[in-house]
Every structure is written in structure tokens, then in C-alpha cells.
Scaffold this motif. Sequence first.
Motif, PDB file in Angstrom:
ATOM      1  N   ASP A 230       0.903  -1.062  -0.298  1.00  0.00           N
ATOM      2  CA  ASP A 230      -0.042  -0.028  -0.020  1.00  0.00           C
ATOM      3  C   ASP A 230       1.069   1.352   0.127  1.00  0.00           C
ATOM      4  N   ALA A 231       0.809   2.004  -0.670  1.00  0.00           N
ATOM      5  CA  ALA A 231       1.696   3.402  -1.432  1.00  0.00           C
ATOM      6  C   ALA A 231       0.739   5.057  -0.789  1.00  0.00           C
ATOM      7  N   ALA A 232      -0.181   4.718  -1.033  1.00  0.00           N
ATOM      8  CA  ALA A 232      -0.636   5.710  -0.549  1.00  0.00           C
ATOM      9  C   ALA A 232      -0.935   6.179   1.141  1.00  0.00           C
ATOM     10  N   THR A 233      -0.633   5.330   1.342  1.00  0.00           N
ATOM     11  CA  THR A 233      -0.161   5.519   3.275  1.00  0.00           C
ATOM     12  C   THR A 233       1.377   5.552   4.073  1.00  0.00           C
ATOM     13  N   ALA A 234       2.452   5.002   3.042  1.00  0.00           N
ATOM     14  CA  ALA A 234       3.510   5.016   2.694  1.00  0.00           C
ATOM     15  C   ALA A 234       4.214   6.589   2.882  1.00  0.00           C
ATOM     16  N   GLN A 235       5.369   6.234   3.747  1.00  0.00           N
ATOM     17  CA  GLN A 235       5.971   8.058   4.200  1.00  0.00           C
ATOM     18  C   GLN A 235       6.845   7.926   2.965  1.00  0.00           C
TER      19      GLN A 235
END
Length: 261
Positions: A230-235
Motif C-alpha cells: 500500500d503506497a497510499a499511506t507510505a511515507q
Amino acid sequence: MADIHALSGAYAVDAVDDVERADFEQHLASCADCRAEVASFQATALQLSLLMQATPPERLREQVLRDIATVRPLPPSVSREAGERIEATSRERQAAHAAEPGTRTARLSQARRRRNRWLAAAAAVVVLGGGGALAITQPWKSSSQVQTDVAAQVQQAPDAQRYQQAAPSGGTITIVRSKSVGRAVLVTDNVAAPPSGQTYQMWLQAAGGNFVSAGLVPPGPNETVLLQGDAATAQGAGVSVEPSGGSPQPTTTPIALFAFT
């Protein structure tokens, strides 16, 4: 995804979207149980297709529609004594389930798998009902095309963000992230191959700061790769040089590190 195993039935009959398909195919590569279950669903669909090849007579449809208009379905008649026996049996089963929570959980898991199997078979019948021939496919064997499709969605998304850095050995490494799609893509341009016995590994940086493997970069100077996870919540994201086969955590200083904004 809460239980990616539950996608096996829908996946077998191509009833998932591109993002779900890409996630499930990545899981499928390491889950023998799901591979066997998908194969079982597809075999069931194939058997159903062989049973459904006969063309019903044209008068059948008219007869069914006529009967629907004239016949009113009635509920089954159950005597009072039979109803009491049914209630008693139901109470006994509830008590047995409460006394065996572990066994009950196992039964629920088995029931879910049986339900998925019949849902997959039913979906195959619906396809047959459309008047066309049923094509039994194994989508997980063409995962490269699915990965390409999702990567294109990420790069073409209105909210796509692009981050680019020069690679130490020459060329550039670009990360494209789309929050709406929830994925990220790595694009290499004229990047030299890693040393022998090593590979480039991609990472996503979670909200807590730790890095989670997002897959390996195929050999080649110009690659477009969909990151796992999941890249949506990645920093942020990164690329490091790791031993062949990859590592659970980065063992070297990343050659490229990107902070998402």
C-alpha cells in the motif's frame, strides 16, 4: 486486505479489478493452497461448461414465464410437532458451537471455502447464460500484463506524484505514486546492473518509519515495476542493493531514497 485468501473464488472467474488481481497474483506466487483452490474452481467451471452445452427448446422460456404468472409459490407446511423438533435441534447445535470455539472457527473457515467454490461455479454458469462460449483461463499465468495495466493506471492517475533521483552508477530512478490507486511504480532509465550475486530491491517506508519490502527490480537498464504494498499511506520509498533473492530488511545504504509529500 483483511483476508486475501477469500479472493480465490472471484479471481478464478476473473471477477476482480486490476488492483485486486495484482495483489492476489503477488500472494498467489507464494501460496500453494490458493493456487490449488483456484485450479479447483476453474476445473469445476470447466465441468459445468460441459454439462451446459445443450440448447433448451424455445418453448421452454415461454412456458416458464407463463407458469410464473399463474402459479403462486406457497411456504412449506410444517406441523407444530415438527417445528418444536427443529427448534430443539437448533438450540443443541448452538450449545455445541459455543462449547467448541476452536472447532467452530475451523468449520467457519471450511464453510467460507466451500461457499467461495460454489460462488465461482455459479459465476461460471452466469457466463454461460450470456449465450457465449465459456473460456476457462488462468489469469495468474499472465501476471506481467496485469502488472503493466496497474502501473499504467498509477502513471496516468490525476493525482500521480513523480520523484526522480540520479543512480550512483548512472541513469535515473523515478518513483511515481498515486494515492487514489494506492500503488507506486518504479521506472529505471539506463541504470547499470547490480554486481554479480546481488539485486536491486524496492522498499516502502511505513508510517512508523520502518521499511517493508516492495519487491525486486528485474535485471535490465530500463524497467517499469509495480511496487508491492500500500503506497497510499507510505511515507516514502527506496531502492537498495541486496543479496540475490532479497532481504527482509535493507542491509545496505539505499542508493535512492524518496520522501513522499
